[in-house]
Design a protein around this motif. Structure first.
Motif, mmCIF file in Angstrom:
data_model
loop_
_atom_site.group_PDB
_atom_site.id
_atom_site.type_symbol
_atom_site.label_atom_id
_atom_site.label_comp_id
_atom_site.label_asym_id
_atom_site.label_seq_id
_atom_site.Cartn_x
_atom_site.Cartn_y
_atom_site.Cartn_z
ATOM 1 N N MET A 149 0.830 -1.206 0.000
ATOM 2 C CA MET A 149 0.000 0.000 0.000
ATOM 3 C C MET A 149 0.865 1.257 0.000
ATOM 4 N N LEU A 150 1.991 1.208 0.697
ATOM 5 C CA LEU A 150 2.900 2.352 0.735
ATOM 6 C C LEU A 150 3.544 2.580 -0.633
ATOM 7 N N GLU A 151 3.907 1.493 -1.306
ATOM 8 C CA GLU A 151 4.588 1.594 -2.595
ATOM 9 C C GLU A 151 3.628 1.842 -3.754
ATOM 10 N N GLY A 152 2.372 1.449 -3.600
ATOM 11 C CA GLY A 152 1.382 1.654 -4.640
ATOM 12 C C GLY A 152 1.734 0.927 -5.922
ATOM 13 N N ASP A 153 1.382 1.533 -7.058
ATOM 14 C CA ASP A 153 1.644 0.863 -8.339
ATOM 15 C C ASP A 153 3.119 0.917 -8.739
ATOM 16 N N LYS A 154 3.974 1.473 -7.869
ATOM 17 C CA LYS A 154 5.422 1.468 -8.093
ATOM 18 C C LYS A 154 6.079 0.299 -7.362
ATOM 19 N N THR A 155 5.284 -0.535 -6.725
ATOM 20 C CA THR A 155 5.844 -1.645 -5.953
ATOM 21 C C THR A 155 6.655 -2.573 -6.835
ATOM 22 N N THR A 208 -7.626 -1.003 -2.771
ATOM 23 C CA THR A 208 -6.487 -0.294 -3.367
ATOM 24 C C THR A 208 -6.513 -0.354 -4.887
ATOM 25 N N LEU A 253 -4.951 -2.453 -6.611
ATOM 26 C CA LEU A 253 -3.607 -2.815 -7.063
ATOM 27 C C LEU A 253 -3.507 -4.254 -7.564
ATOM 28 N N SER A 298 0.562 -4.268 -11.542
ATOM 29 C CA SER A 298 1.756 -3.564 -12.015
ATOM 30 C C SER A 298 2.948 -4.483 -12.231
#
Length: 330
Positions: free
Chosen positions: A68-74, A93, A95, A253
């Protein structure tokens, strides 16, 4: 001649490293227990790499908060080790991608049709006791509640920090509904302590500090198979036991969506499912009962399974926690 052989060896090593670097890396976020040397992670890594032509990399930690902290950049392609108490939050989310698996023939007591979160194992919540020390265990939840205040010393886990502890709140809610707070008031005097997590609670129990511990119906299997100790038993209640699955999901992602899907396929394969039994000490989500070790086949099991769906559980979480806190504060 010697220098020629050394040069050939060096070139071979460089070529091997280059091939390894060319392999795609599938990153799987998982809880610490899953990736530990005694958990299922190492065997799963070896098994999947044998068929994927890739490098499977487990990243241990608190799975959902990190994603959740990293979002779609995880950097995660897949997450494993989620539970139904967090799936509503995870789903919101946006995600996660569909798992694309057929879940119509899973070997679980609850029908599963969630298109996002895929179960890989399950157990039922239970109070575990030592039959050599506790001669008169409760035979029902009602008997546990109505017993004298000093009848049992029980260790449970905190629902604010433990999956097992939160599942206990839902278990009590599933049985007693609007009378859940009254049930907690009866149980509270028998609770020796509340621990942050399962490991601390179970350690107190095995050290002889408590008569019973909140754990799972599969916990005795570990003692029988790993320690040749048949003294630990799960108290089976006619009111029913709460169903607790563990789940995996793939990320939208993912840089390697085909590999991520291949890993989701692998989760329900016989190879993966057989690893889970004695590495995670749980029932695999898709393995016929007669293919389980005999100890698992012979475990006493409840006749009734209790389960509260994701949406209802999310609504009940806050009020149930408040009931628990008020009862234990008295």
């Amino acid at each position: 001649m010697k220098s020629t052989l050394m040069l050939a060896g060096a070139l071979s090593l460089i070529a091997t490293m280059a091939v390894a670097q060319d392999k795609p890396v599938l990153t799987v976020y998982a809880p610490d227990y899953f990736t530990s040397e005694w958990g299922p992670g190492p065997a799963i890594e070896k098994g999947f790499e044998a068929i994927c032509d890739c490098d499977l990399k487990f990243v241990a930690g608190d799975v959902l908060p990190r994603v959740m902290l990293e979002g779609d950049k995880t950097s995660a392609d897949v997450v494993i080790g989620l539970n139904t108490d967090v799936t509503a939050k995870a789903r919101a989310t946006g995600l996660f991608a569909p798992h694309n698996e057929d879940t119509s023939n899973l070997s679980m007591p609850v029908k599963w049709d969630d298109p996002i979160f895929l179960p890989f194992d399950w157990s039922d919540l239970a109070f575990v006791y030592d039959k050599t020390k506790l001669k008169n265990p409760p035979h029902s939840f009602a008997e546990l509640l109505d017993a004298p205040k000093d009848a049992y010393k029980i260790v449970i886990e905190d629902p604010r920090s433990s999956i097992a502890g939160l599942s206990l709140l839902l278990w009590v809610k599933a049985i007693y509904g609007d009378q859940a707070e009254a049930a907690w008031e009866k149980l509270a005097p028998k609770i020796l302590t509340v621990t942050p997590g399962w490991s601390e609670a179970y350690g107190m129990f095995t050290d002889g500090e408590a008569d019973m511990v909140l754990s799972y119906v599969t916990s005795p299997a570990y003692h029988i198979m790993a320690e040749n100790d048949d003294s630990k038993l799960a108290a089976i209640f006619p009111e029913g036991h709460y169903f607790t699955p563990e789940l995996a999901a793939q990320l939208k992602s993912s840089k390697h969506p085909e590999l991520a899907q291949k890993f989701m396929d692998y989760i329900l394969s016989p190879a993966f499912q057989k690893m889970i039994v004695t590495a995670n000490w749980s029932f695999p989500a898709k393995l016929p009962h007669d293919q389980l070790p005999k100890v698992f086949q012979d475990l006493p099991m409840p006749d009734k399974t209790l389960y509260i769906g994701e949406a209802e559980a999310e609504k009940l979480r806050g009020p149930a926690l408040e009931e628990w806190q008020r009862a234990l504060a008295k």
